[in-house]
Design a protein around this motif. Structure first.
Motif, PDB file in Angstrom:
ATOM      1  N   LEU A 108      64.201  35.824  38.339  1.00 37.44           N
ATOM      2  CA  LEU A 108      63.391  36.863  37.924  1.00 37.44           C
ATOM      3  C   LEU A 108      64.152  38.015  37.726  1.00 37.44           C
ATOM      4  N   ARG A 109      64.146  38.532  36.539  1.00 34.16           N
ATOM      5  CA  ARG A 109      64.965  39.903  36.357  1.00 34.16           C
ATOM      6  C   ARG A 109      63.994  40.761  35.902  1.00 34.16           C
ATOM      7  N   VAL A 110      63.598  41.586  36.773  1.00 36.00           N
ATOM      8  CA  VAL A 110      62.231  42.441  36.805  1.00 36.00           C
ATOM      9  C   VAL A 110      62.769  43.820  36.542  1.00 36.00           C
ATOM     10  N   CYS A 111      62.103  44.609  35.820  1.00 37.13           N
ATOM     11  CA  CYS A 111      62.190  45.930  35.596  1.00 37.13           C
ATOM     12  C   CYS A 111      60.800  46.618  35.883  1.00 37.13           C
ATOM     13  N   MET A 112      60.634  47.013  37.074  1.00 33.43           N
ATOM     14  CA  MET A 112      59.029  47.490  37.494  1.00 33.43           C
ATOM     15  C   MET A 112      59.217  48.736  38.118  1.00 33.43           C
ATOM     16  N   THR A 113      58.169  49.412  38.093  1.00 31.67           N
ATOM     17  CA  THR A 113      58.062  50.663  38.996  1.00 31.67           C
ATOM     18  C   THR A 113      56.637  50.674  39.417  1.00 31.67           C
ATOM     19  N   GLU A 114      56.629  51.702  40.657  1.00 29.70           N
ATOM     20  CA  GLU A 114      55.221  51.528  41.445  1.00 29.70           C
ATOM     21  C   GLU A 114      54.289  52.496  40.281  1.00 29.70           C
ATOM     22  N   LYS A 115      53.086  52.175  40.941  1.00 27.15           N
ATOM     23  CA  LYS A 115      51.952  52.704  40.310  1.00 27.15           C
ATOM     24  C   LYS A 115      50.975  53.343  41.424  1.00 27.15           C
ATOM     25  N   PRO A 116      50.707  54.737  41.154  1.00 28.36           N
ATOM     26  CA  PRO A 116      51.089  55.175  40.091  1.00 28.36           C
ATOM     27  C   PRO A 116      52.670  55.844  39.958  1.00 28.36           C
ATOM     28  N   PHE A 117      53.055  55.963  38.732  1.00 23.91           N
ATOM     29  CA  PHE A 117      54.249  56.543  38.686  1.00 23.91           C
ATOM     30  C   PHE A 117      54.665  57.842  39.271  1.00 23.91           C
ATOM     31  N   THR A 118      55.493  57.824  40.272  1.00 24.30           N
ATOM     32  CA  THR A 118      55.843  58.934  41.406  1.00 24.30           C
ATOM     33  C   THR A 118      56.553  59.875  40.808  1.00 24.30           C
ATOM     34  N   HIS A 119      57.234  59.924  39.916  1.00 18.58           N
ATOM     35  CA  HIS A 119      58.352  60.829  39.620  1.00 18.58           C
ATOM     36  C   HIS A 119      57.801  62.041  38.863  1.00 18.58           C
ATOM     37  N   LYS A 120      58.215  63.346  38.861  1.00 17.89           N
ATOM     38  CA  LYS A 120      57.928  64.270  38.221  1.00 17.89           C
ATOM     39  C   LYS A 120      58.660  64.767  37.056  1.00 17.89           C
ATOM     40  N   GLU A 121      59.780  63.875  36.698  1.00 23.46           N
ATOM     41  CA  GLU A 121      60.551  64.037  35.451  1.00 23.46           C
ATOM     42  C   GLU A 121      60.869  62.620  35.127  1.00 23.46           C
ATOM     43  N   ALA A 122      61.171  62.404  33.741  1.00 26.19           N
ATOM     44  CA  ALA A 122      61.460  61.202  33.311  1.00 26.19           C
ATOM     45  C   ALA A 122      62.394  61.198  31.898  1.00 26.19           C
ATOM     46  N   LEU A 123      63.441  60.241  31.997  1.00 26.15           N
ATOM     47  CA  LEU A 123      64.396  60.407  30.837  1.00 26.15           C
ATOM     48  C   LEU A 123      63.652  59.976  29.572  1.00 26.15           C
ATOM     49  N   ASP A 124      64.034  60.547  28.519  1.00 26.29           N
ATOM     50  CA  ASP A 124      63.364  60.222  27.198  1.00 26.29           C
ATOM     51  C   ASP A 124      64.604  59.792  26.308  1.00 26.29           C
ATOM     52  N   ASP A 125      65.566  59.878  26.785  1.00 24.53           N
ATOM     53  CA  ASP A 125      66.594  59.221  25.540  1.00 24.53           C
ATOM     54  C   ASP A 125      67.422  57.857  25.999  1.00 24.53           C
ATOM     55  N   VAL A 126      66.848  57.011  26.963  1.00 23.31           N
ATOM     56  CA  VAL A 126      67.032  55.657  27.242  1.00 23.31           C
ATOM     57  C   VAL A 126      65.922  54.538  26.955  1.00 23.31           C
ATOM     58  N   GLU A 127      66.354  53.413  26.743  1.00 23.22           N
ATOM     59  CA  GLU A 127      65.352  52.232  26.461  1.00 23.22           C
ATOM     60  C   GLU A 127      65.178  51.551  27.726  1.00 23.22           C
ATOM     61  N   THR A 128      64.011  51.217  28.201  1.00 19.78           N
ATOM     62  CA  THR A 128      63.741  50.111  29.333  1.00 19.78           C
ATOM     63  C   THR A 128      62.825  49.548  29.158  1.00 19.78           C
TER      64      THR A 128
END
Length: 104
Positions: free
Chosen positions: A8-28
């Motif tokens: 399993l190749r997984v692209c996950m993040t925790e809920k709630p999203f804990t970061h205060k900033e996030a990249l807008d110029d990359v695809e995931t």
């Protein structure tokens, strides 16, 4: 590859999203860990390689789509990062599988 294996190749993040900033110029393919966990039992007997994630979006777009109002948009150049611009996966095989799985 061992014929009797599941990868399993997984692209996950925790809920709630804990970061205060996030990249807008990359695809995931971010998806919340809770959304994957409910299907793991159904995947355990499968064989092969599965890319698991959500629809292609930027981390910033993912956060906004999921209700984060105060998240700051950043770009890779702002953080002197060599982060790959296209970091997404083809999840068609997983999406097709979901159509046939019993949801918990």
């Amino acid at each position: 590859m061992y014929d009797n294996s599941l990868i399993l190749r997984v692209c996950m993040t925790e809920k709630p999203f804990t970061h205060k900033e996030a990249l807008d110029d990359v695809e995931t393919n971010f998806i919340f860990h809770k959304d994957i966990a409910k299907n793991l039992y159904n995947l355990i007997d499968l064989k092969g390689i599965y890319n698991i994630g959500g629809e292609i979006n930027s981390p910033y777009g993912f956060a906004k789509k999921n209700g984060l109002k105060n998240i700051k948009k950043i770009l890779t150049k702002d953080i002197n990062s060599f982060y790959p611009k296209k970091n997404s996966m083809n999840i068609d095989k997983y999406k097709n599988l979901l159509k046939h799985l019993k949801q918990y």
